[in-house]
Design a protein around this motif. Structure first.
Motif, PDB file in Angstrom:
ATOM      1  N   LYS A  46       0.656  -1.289  -0.079  1.00 59.28           N
ATOM      2  CA  LYS A  46      -0.112   0.009  -0.093  1.00 59.28           C
ATOM      3  C   LYS A  46       0.965   1.419   0.080  1.00 59.28           C
ATOM      4  N   ARG A  47       2.224   1.242   0.146  1.00 62.51           N
ATOM      5  CA  ARG A  47       3.182   2.407   0.019  1.00 62.51           C
ATOM      6  C   ARG A  47       3.802   2.600  -1.157  1.00 62.51           C
ATOM      7  N   TYR A  48       4.082   3.799  -1.659  1.00 59.07           N
ATOM      8  CA  TYR A  48       4.774   4.205  -2.675  1.00 59.07           C
ATOM      9  C   TYR A  48       5.708   5.144  -2.414  1.00 59.07           C
ATOM     10  N   GLU A  49       6.655   5.136  -3.482  1.00 56.88           N
ATOM     11  CA  GLU A  49       7.680   6.099  -3.340  1.00 56.88           C
ATOM     12  C   GLU A  49       7.648   6.582  -5.184  1.00 56.88           C
ATOM     13  N   ALA A  50       7.767   7.823  -5.439  1.00 57.33           N
ATOM     14  CA  ALA A  50       7.517   8.321  -6.650  1.00 57.33           C
ATOM     15  C   ALA A  50       8.699   9.607  -7.025  1.00 57.33           C
ATOM     16  N   GLY A  51       9.183   9.696  -8.179  1.00 60.38           N
ATOM     17  CA  GLY A  51       9.860  10.613  -8.503  1.00 60.38           C
ATOM     18  C   GLY A  51      11.184  10.488  -8.930  1.00 60.38           C
ATOM     19  N   ASN A  52      12.182  11.339  -8.929  1.00 56.37           N
ATOM     20  CA  ASN A  52      13.543  11.319  -9.189  1.00 56.37           C
ATOM     21  C   ASN A  52      13.795  11.410 -10.650  1.00 56.37           C
ATOM     22  N   GLY A  53      12.708  11.819 -11.548  1.00 55.81           N
ATOM     23  CA  GLY A  53      12.686  12.092 -12.880  1.00 55.81           C
ATOM     24  C   GLY A  53      12.892  13.529 -13.189  1.00 55.81           C
ATOM     25  N   LYS A  54      13.232  14.109 -14.408  1.00 52.46           N
ATOM     26  CA  LYS A  54      13.393  15.161 -14.941  1.00 52.46           C
ATOM     27  C   LYS A  54      12.358  15.510 -16.034  1.00 52.46           C
ATOM     28  N   ILE A  55      11.963  16.904 -15.961  1.00 49.98           N
ATOM     29  CA  ILE A  55      11.206  17.282 -17.192  1.00 49.98           C
ATOM     30  C   ILE A  55      11.826  18.427 -17.858  1.00 49.98           C
ATOM     31  N   THR A  56      11.926  18.245 -19.124  1.00 47.66           N
ATOM     32  CA  THR A  56      12.621  19.201 -20.053  1.00 47.66           C
ATOM     33  C   THR A  56      11.716  19.715 -20.977  1.00 47.66           C
ATOM     34  N   MET A  57      11.790  21.115 -21.432  1.00 49.43           N
ATOM     35  CA  MET A  57      10.873  21.504 -22.500  1.00 49.43           C
ATOM     36  C   MET A  57      11.600  21.265 -23.776  1.00 49.43           C
ATOM     37  N   LYS A  58      11.034  20.739 -24.725  1.00 48.39           N
ATOM     38  CA  LYS A  58      11.707  20.404 -25.998  1.00 48.39           C
ATOM     39  C   LYS A  58      11.875  21.499 -26.922  1.00 48.39           C
ATOM     40  N   ASN A  59      13.229  21.185 -27.650  1.00 47.30           N
ATOM     41  CA  ASN A  59      13.693  22.442 -28.511  1.00 47.30           C
ATOM     42  C   ASN A  59      14.049  23.845 -27.904  1.00 47.30           C
ATOM     43  N   THR A  60      14.278  23.756 -26.685  1.00 53.34           N
ATOM     44  CA  THR A  60      14.869  25.126 -26.078  1.00 53.34           C
ATOM     45  C   THR A  60      15.882  24.696 -24.823  1.00 53.34           C
ATOM     46  N   ASP A  61      16.857  25.597 -24.738  1.00 53.54           N
ATOM     47  CA  ASP A  61      17.704  25.474 -23.493  1.00 53.54           C
ATOM     48  C   ASP A  61      17.108  26.287 -22.205  1.00 53.54           C
ATOM     49  N   GLU A  62      16.224  27.314 -22.866  1.00 54.81           N
ATOM     50  CA  GLU A  62      15.733  28.112 -21.656  1.00 54.81           C
ATOM     51  C   GLU A  62      14.464  28.628 -22.033  1.00 54.81           C
ATOM     52  N   TYR A  63      13.394  28.640 -20.824  1.00 49.54           N
ATOM     53  CA  TYR A  63      12.130  29.023 -20.962  1.00 49.54           C
ATOM     54  C   TYR A  63      11.609  30.008 -19.944  1.00 49.54           C
ATOM     55  N   VAL A  64      11.370  31.170 -20.305  1.00 49.51           N
ATOM     56  CA  VAL A  64      10.913  32.153 -18.947  1.00 49.51           C
ATOM     57  C   VAL A  64       9.581  32.112 -18.880  1.00 49.51           C
ATOM     58  N   SER A  65       9.080  32.128 -17.861  1.00 42.79           N
ATOM     59  CA  SER A  65       7.561  31.921 -17.532  1.00 42.79           C
ATOM     60  C   SER A  65       7.418  32.407 -16.063  1.00 42.79           C
ATOM     61  N   ASP A  66       6.064  32.742 -15.598  1.00 40.02           N
ATOM     62  CA  ASP A  66       5.912  33.157 -14.193  1.00 40.02           C
ATOM     63  C   ASP A  66       4.880  32.014 -13.534  1.00 40.02           C
ATOM     64  N   PHE A  67       4.668  30.719 -14.146  1.00 40.74           N
ATOM     65  CA  PHE A  67       4.083  29.579 -13.826  1.00 40.74           C
ATOM     66  C   PHE A  67       4.412  28.376 -14.455  1.00 40.74           C
ATOM     67  N   PHE A  68       4.524  27.374 -13.576  1.00 39.94           N
ATOM     68  CA  PHE A  68       4.877  25.848 -14.113  1.00 39.94           C
ATOM     69  C   PHE A  68       4.103  24.824 -12.978  1.00 39.94           C
ATOM     70  N   SER A  69       3.343  24.092 -13.381  1.00 40.89           N
ATOM     71  CA  SER A  69       2.915  23.086 -12.753  1.00 40.89           C
ATOM     72  C   SER A  69       3.043  21.490 -13.279  1.00 40.89           C
ATOM     73  N   ILE A  70       3.171  20.442 -12.542  1.00 34.57           N
ATOM     74  CA  ILE A  70       3.173  19.095 -12.980  1.00 34.57           C
ATOM     75  C   ILE A  70       2.353  18.243 -11.937  1.00 34.57           C
ATOM     76  N   SER A  71       1.778  17.256 -12.579  1.00 34.68           N
ATOM     77  CA  SER A  71       0.898  16.557 -11.434  1.00 34.68           C
ATOM     78  C   SER A  71       0.885  15.072 -12.065  1.00 34.68           C
ATOM     79  N   ILE A  72       1.430  14.073 -11.338  1.00 34.06           N
ATOM     80  CA  ILE A  72       1.339  12.626 -11.779  1.00 34.06           C
ATOM     81  C   ILE A  72       0.358  11.875 -11.374  1.00 34.06           C
ATOM     82  N   GLN A  73      -0.579  11.347 -12.144  1.00 32.28           N
ATOM     83  CA  GLN A  73      -1.797  10.428 -11.880  1.00 32.28           C
ATOM     84  C   GLN A  73      -1.514   9.007 -12.148  1.00 32.28           C
ATOM     85  N   VAL A  74      -2.085   8.132 -11.315  1.00 30.34           N
ATOM     86  CA  VAL A  74      -2.035   6.989 -11.701  1.00 30.34           C
ATOM     87  C   VAL A  74      -3.587   6.397 -11.943  1.00 30.34           C
TER      88      VAL A  74
END
Length: 148
Positions: A46-74
């Motif tokens: 019933k226990r879980y451990e999740a994470g350790n990954g990396k998310i990268t925006m494709k085709n750019t080295d830098e992207y400037v914004s004032d908001f970012f959110s990520i949610s993982i669903q099973v």
């Protein structure tokens, strides 16, 4: 002697059940603008451990914004369960690459252990502010989809 054999065979079934409830995923996926690499998910009963990954925006080295959110669903037996989410907001931030931290938790919606065949899908939802268009953009990244 017969009692001893029955006892051992009963122990074997219990250990097989325990092994079946240990699930480990190493996941990658991409959408139009984003790529997730090396996201890990480990279920131990019933226990879980999740994470350790990396998310990268494709085709750019830098992207400037004032908001970012990520949610993982099973999705388990047709029901979606959020296991991890992160949001950052503020002034001009580079969201082009983001390390997904690790989280530990308990599955509280059921008394039953999860088995791999119970998992229908694992996906990420990414929302970010497109400063040029002045609007939030949302994409889904499929990390796992069962073959059944």
């Amino acid at each position: 002697m017969l009692l001893f054999i029955l006892l051992l065979s009963g122990c074997k079934d219990s250990s097989e059940e325990i092994q079946q409830s240990h699930i480990q995923f190493a996941l990658d996926g991409e959408s139009e603008h984003w790529e997730i690499e090396s996201y890990e998910l480990l279920y131990d009963g019933k226990r879980y451990e999740a994470g350790n990954g990396k998310i990268t925006m494709k085709n750019t080295d830098e992207y400037v914004s004032d908001f970012f959110s990520i949610s993982i669903q099973v999705v388990i037996d047709g029901e979606s369960e959020k296991i991890q989410s992160q949001s950052v907001s503020g002034g001009d931030m580079d969201i082009g690459e983001h390390q997904i931290g690790t989280i530990n938790g308990n599955r509280t919606d059921s008394n039953e252990a999860i088995h791999k065949e119970d998992i229908d899908q694992i996906y990420a939802t990414v929302i970010w502010r497109d400063n040029e268009e002045k609007k939030d953009v949302k994409e889904t990244i499929i990390l796992y989809k069962s073959s059944t």
